[in-house]
Design a protein around this motif. Structure first.
Motif, mmCIF file in Angstrom:
data_model
loop_
_atom_site.group_PDB
_atom_site.id
_atom_site.type_symbol
_atom_site.label_atom_id
_atom_site.label_comp_id
_atom_site.label_asym_id
_atom_site.label_seq_id
_atom_site.Cartn_x
_atom_site.Cartn_y
_atom_site.Cartn_z
ATOM 1 N N PRO A 79 -13.990 10.949 6.277
ATOM 2 C CA PRO A 79 -12.536 10.723 6.281
ATOM 3 C C PRO A 79 -12.053 10.126 4.958
ATOM 4 C CG PRO A 79 -13.626 9.030 7.561
ATOM 5 C CD PRO A 79 -14.684 10.024 7.212
ATOM 6 N N SER A 80 -10.915 10.567 4.513
ATOM 7 C CA SER A 80 -10.418 10.213 3.180
ATOM 8 C C SER A 80 -10.074 8.740 3.045
ATOM 9 C CB SER A 80 -9.181 11.055 2.851
ATOM 10 O OG SER A 80 -8.166 10.871 3.825
ATOM 11 N N HIS A 81 -9.708 8.097 4.151
ATOM 12 C CA HIS A 81 -9.346 6.679 4.119
ATOM 13 C C HIS A 81 -10.413 5.800 4.765
ATOM 14 C CE1 HIS A 81 -5.557 8.373 2.925
ATOM 15 N NE2 HIS A 81 -4.951 7.208 2.897
ATOM 16 N N GLY A 82 -11.587 6.372 4.971
ATOM 17 C CA GLY A 82 -12.691 5.608 5.520
ATOM 18 C C GLY A 82 -12.683 5.456 7.030
ATOM 19 N N THR A 83 -11.728 6.092 7.710
ATOM 20 C CA THR A 83 -11.635 5.985 9.160
ATOM 21 C C THR A 83 -10.954 7.226 9.719
ATOM 22 O OG1 THR A 83 -10.732 4.694 11.010
ATOM 23 C CG2 THR A 83 -9.449 4.746 8.985
ATOM 24 N N HIS A 84 -11.270 7.525 10.983
ATOM 25 C CA HIS A 84 -10.603 8.628 11.676
ATOM 26 C C HIS A 84 -9.378 8.134 12.439
ATOM 27 C CE1 HIS A 84 -14.011 11.301 10.875
ATOM 28 N NE2 HIS A 84 -14.795 10.300 11.203
ATOM 29 N N GLU A 85 -9.137 6.836 12.376
ATOM 30 C CA GLU A 85 -8.064 6.240 13.154
ATOM 31 C C GLU A 85 -6.689 6.720 12.712
ATOM 32 O OE1 GLU A 85 -6.347 4.675 16.087
ATOM 33 O OE2 GLU A 85 -8.513 4.771 15.890
ATOM 34 N N LEU A 86 -5.757 6.718 13.661
ATOM 35 C CA LEU A 86 -4.365 7.140 13.449
ATOM 36 C C LEU A 86 -4.261 8.598 13.024
ATOM 37 C CD1 LEU A 86 -2.861 3.982 11.668
ATOM 38 C CD2 LEU A 86 -2.800 4.572 14.094
ATOM 39 N N GLY A 87 -5.277 9.395 13.346
ATOM 40 C CA GLY A 87 -5.245 10.818 13.020
ATOM 41 C C GLY A 87 -5.342 11.121 11.543
ATOM 42 N N GLN A 88 -5.830 10.155 10.732
ATOM 43 C CA GLN A 88 -5.785 10.301 9.278
ATOM 44 C C GLN A 88 -7.117 10.732 8.650
ATOM 45 O OE1 GLN A 88 -4.929 6.551 7.298
ATOM 46 N NE2 GLN A 88 -5.904 5.394 8.932
ATOM 47 N N THR A 89 -7.908 11.481 9.385
ATOM 48 C CA THR A 89 -9.182 11.968 8.847
ATOM 49 C C THR A 89 -8.985 12.704 7.531
ATOM 50 O OG1 THR A 89 -10.090 12.184 11.081
ATOM 51 C CG2 THR A 89 -11.188 13.417 9.321
ATOM 52 N N TYR A 90 -7.944 13.537 7.460
ATOM 53 C CA TYR A 90 -7.699 14.357 6.264
ATOM 54 C C TYR A 90 -6.436 13.916 5.531
ATOM 55 C CZ TYR A 90 -10.985 17.284 8.829
ATOM 56 O OH TYR A 90 -12.088 17.745 9.520
ATOM 57 N N ALA A 91 -6.118 12.627 5.595
ATOM 58 C CA ALA A 91 -4.893 12.123 4.965
ATOM 59 C C ALA A 91 -5.020 12.098 3.444
ATOM 60 C CB ALA A 91 -4.581 10.726 5.474
ATOM 61 N N ILE A 92 -3.872 12.150 2.778
ATOM 62 C CA ILE A 92 -3.838 12.070 1.321
ATOM 63 C C ILE A 92 -2.750 11.082 0.898
ATOM 64 C CG2 ILE A 92 -2.185 13.971 1.001
ATOM 65 C CD1 ILE A 92 -3.870 14.803 -1.472
ATOM 66 N N PRO A 239 1.223 14.069 18.938
ATOM 67 C CA PRO A 239 2.371 13.315 18.425
ATOM 68 C C PRO A 239 2.153 11.815 18.328
ATOM 69 C CG PRO A 239 2.730 13.869 20.719
ATOM 70 C CD PRO A 239 1.441 14.534 20.326
ATOM 71 N N ARG A 240 1.065 11.303 18.940
ATOM 72 C CA ARG A 240 0.811 9.860 18.953
ATOM 73 C C ARG A 240 -0.416 9.549 18.099
ATOM 74 N NH1 ARG A 240 2.218 11.606 23.934
ATOM 75 N NH2 ARG A 240 4.067 10.665 24.894
ATOM 76 N N PRO A 241 -0.218 8.939 16.930
ATOM 77 C CA PRO A 241 -1.339 8.682 16.013
ATOM 78 C C PRO A 241 -2.482 7.885 16.625
ATOM 79 C CG PRO A 241 0.746 8.332 14.892
ATOM 80 C CD PRO A 241 1.071 8.537 16.333
ATOM 81 N N LEU A 242 -2.191 6.991 17.579
ATOM 82 C CA LEU A 242 -3.244 6.141 18.139
ATOM 83 C C LEU A 242 -4.314 6.928 18.880
ATOM 84 C CD1 LEU A 242 -1.369 2.961 19.443
ATOM 85 C CD2 LEU A 242 -2.875 3.154 17.468
#
Length: 289
Positions: A79-92, A239-242
């Protein structure tokens, strides 16, 4: 099975903490045994992806025009931010660098903090990457001063993990205190786009609005858990990041640094190498590569 359970890592962790506090207050010693088990399970699940492995990226248009730098990118690590939390596995995370003379530095020396309006990213327009419907929008949180010096960065980590994250959990607010001012779009086919850290008062949309690709959503700000003005963008499957899982994306762009030839490509910029998105690039609504 673990992927399905991983979606509920936050509720499991929160339940463990609540049970532990309740057991201590009511002096239920036997009941407190569940607390460490659930807390450890919740922490372990933070490192387990809950989405589909090797899912094809969804091709959209860039939410930003101009010259930008990818600070944290799924092109560099997942994961780009070091975590899969909040749906941000591929966040930029994207920082505006207007020209090659405007060198970006991760930490500012000689300055504890600076006003957000002194950064070139602040106030830059953000547009819809595809047609969609607004399912969440919030724009009242303040734009705080930068926190990209060493002392301020330590404070940011403490504030983000202890205050903003815990507050998001306790209020079941889908992480809005982490995201800051934000917009979440339903792009269809089970894909949702997240735009975080927007400028207070800049939102041009509200929940329920339908938007077309290229429509203005708001402006880059420095709200929420942010070190300096930038856009945090990612796709997720709910729709819910959590309880959502990240979805990979790609968009058209061209490199723009001393070593790049500027050829047009479709993908995810990375390597902290500047790239350019020309205004008016045709949008591709949710197309799978």
């Amino acid at each position: 099975m673990f992927k399905k359970v991983a979606r509920f890592r936050v509720p499991i962790l929160l339940l463990g903490i609540i049970l532990g506090l309740t057991a201590n207050v009511l002096e239920l010693g036997w009941f407190s045994l569940a607390c460490p088990v659930l807390v450890v399970l919740g922490l372990i699940l933070f490192f387990i992806p809950s989405g589909e492995k090797d899912r094809a990226p969804v091709i959209v248009r860039s939410p930003l025009d101009g010259r930008w730098l990818p600070v944290n990118s799924p092109a560099d690590k997942v994961p780009s931010h070091g975590t899969h939390e909040l749906g941000q596995t591929y966040a930029i995370d994207l920082v505006h660098v207007p020209d090659r003379a405007a060198e970006w530095k991760p930490l500012v020396r000689g300055s504890l903090a600076a006003r957000p309006e002194t950064f070139p990213s602040f106030g830059r327009p953000i547009s819809a990457p595809a047609d969609g419907v607004v399912v969440a929008a919030g724009g009242r949180q303040r734009d705080h001063w930068s926190r990209n010096s060493w002392p301020a960065l330590v404070y940011l980590m403490i504030e983000g993990m202890i205050f903003r994250y815990v507050l998001s959990l306790l209020t079941l607010s889908s992480g809005r205190f982490i995201l800051g001012n934000h917009v979440i779009l339903d792009l269809g086919d089970g894909v949702y786009a997240v735009f975080a850290h927007l400028r207070r008062g800049s939102l041009r949309v509200a929940k329920g609005d339908r938007v077309r690709a290229g429509d203005l959503l708001g402006e880059v700000g420095n709200s929420g858990n942010s070190s300096e003005p930038h856009l945090h963008f990612h796709l997720m499957d709910g729709p819910r990041p959590l309880i959502a899982a990240g979805v990979p994306f790609a968009f058209p762009y061209r490199d723009d640094d001393a070593e790049a030839d500027g050829e047009a490509r479709t993908g995810v910029p990375g390597g902290r190498r500047p790239f350019v998105v020309d205004a008016g690039v045709p949008a591709t609504n949710g197309t799978r590569s």
